[in-house]
Design an enzyme around this catalytic site. Structure first.
Site, mmCIF file in Angstrom:
data_model
loop_
_atom_site.group_PDB
_atom_site.id
_atom_site.type_symbol
_atom_site.label_atom_id
_atom_site.label_comp_id
_atom_site.label_asym_id
_atom_site.label_seq_id
_atom_site.Cartn_x
_atom_site.Cartn_y
_atom_site.Cartn_z
ATOM 1 N N LEU A 50 45.992 40.938 76.570
ATOM 2 C CA LEU A 50 46.965 39.812 76.810
ATOM 3 C C LEU A 50 46.202 38.609 76.224
ATOM 4 O O LEU A 50 45.199 38.306 76.565
ATOM 5 C CB LEU A 50 47.374 39.669 78.363
ATOM 6 C CG LEU A 50 48.052 40.666 78.868
ATOM 7 C CD1 LEU A 50 48.482 40.277 80.417
ATOM 8 C CD2 LEU A 50 49.398 41.036 78.062
ATOM 9 N N ASP A 51 47.007 37.561 75.774
ATOM 10 C CA ASP A 51 46.678 36.303 75.464
ATOM 11 C C ASP A 51 46.078 35.675 76.803
ATOM 12 O O ASP A 51 46.581 35.769 77.799
ATOM 13 C CB ASP A 51 47.587 35.384 74.623
ATOM 14 C CG ASP A 51 48.130 35.914 73.482
ATOM 15 O OD1 ASP A 51 47.292 36.637 72.577
ATOM 16 O OD2 ASP A 51 49.357 35.551 73.058
ATOM 17 N N LYS A 52 45.213 34.604 76.454
ATOM 18 C CA LYS A 52 44.657 33.937 77.568
ATOM 19 C C LYS A 52 45.603 33.259 78.373
ATOM 20 O O LYS A 52 45.690 33.190 79.662
ATOM 21 C CB LYS A 52 43.691 32.814 76.946
ATOM 22 C CG LYS A 52 43.060 31.802 78.254
ATOM 23 C CD LYS A 52 41.870 30.941 77.729
ATOM 24 C CE LYS A 52 41.352 30.109 78.591
ATOM 25 N NZ LYS A 52 40.281 29.235 77.977
ATOM 26 N N THR A 54 48.948 34.217 78.983
ATOM 27 C CA THR A 54 49.756 35.051 79.505
ATOM 28 C C THR A 54 49.131 35.607 80.568
ATOM 29 O O THR A 54 48.165 36.136 80.779
ATOM 30 C CB THR A 54 50.107 35.997 78.253
ATOM 31 O OG1 THR A 54 50.366 35.708 77.106
ATOM 32 C CG2 THR A 54 51.356 37.002 78.883
#
Length: 221
Positions: A50-52, A54
């Site tokens: 996951l993106d930072k 998210t």
């Protein structure tokens, strides 16, 4: 160190909650995977990320064999993933498909193209939560970097807090990995996690629309 919530601890994998603002990989400081390994005192094998910005559900394998199997499920699109997002602008359409190739844009962002050679594919539903705030339930059918953030930007409705893509400033980027489901050795596994950070998500959680999205696999995709 604050402890991460463990949603499930299976023999072959762990399902854990990543808060918004925590990097997946270690950068200048320990990332989510390293911190979770320390918390559980086991080795973990990432199979997706996951993106930072998210928050939400992440599956991490507990062995290299399980990691190979799980990675295959993700790459073959056999894992159903559902995300929640909040937007403040009226989208060009309220539900349906968002498809197009993605290309690098400026400062580490991406843009959606009209071409369809290797497209990012997303389907979504949306509903009004209150004046000036709309919730989206999104299902990606491909696994491109920033896919959901780019998808909503392409509808002229960037995610609340996602300033990289033109979203309004807020206390966080309002994107959350809400629900995961896959078949594992003959058994259907499904996991969900309500977002814990972000005052605007609290408005969604109290809203009737959130109740109607509790079993996203049963909706028409």
């Amino acid at each position: 160190m604050a402890k991460f919530d463990i949603i499930a601890h299976h023999a072959d994998f762990v399902v854990a909650y990543k808060p918004s603002g925590v990097s997946f990989h270690s950068e200048n400081e320990a990332g989510f995977v390293a911190l979770l390994e320390k918390q559980l005192d086991i080795s973990l094998y990432p199979v997706h990320r996951l993106d930072k910005v998210t928050s939400g559900l992440l599956v991490l394998a507990t062995s290299s064999d399980a990691a190979r199997e799980l990675t295959l499920l993700f790459t073959e699109r056999l894992v159903n993933k559902f995300y929640l997002a909040l937007i403040t602008d009226k989208p060009k359409k309220k539900q349906g498909w968002i498809k197009g190739d993605m290309a690098k844009s400026r400062r580490g962002t991406f843009k959606l193209l009209k071409t369809q050679e290797n497209p990012a594919i997303t389907r979504f539903y949306s509903a009004s939560v209150r004046a000036g705030l709309r919730a989206c339930l999104m299902k990606p059918f491909s696994g491109k970097t920033h896919q959901l953030r780019v998808a909503l930007k392409s509808l002229s409705a960037p995610i609340l807090g996602d300033e990289s893509y033109g979203g309004s400033s807020s206390d966080r980027v309002y994107l959350h990995a809400f629900y995961l489901a896959f078949d594992w050795h003959g058994e259907h596994m499904s996991y969900s996690a309500v977002p814990k950070e972000g005052e605007h998500f609290m408005h969604l959680i109290k809203h009737d629309v959130f109740n109607s999205w509790q079993q996203p696999e049963q909706l028409e995709w």
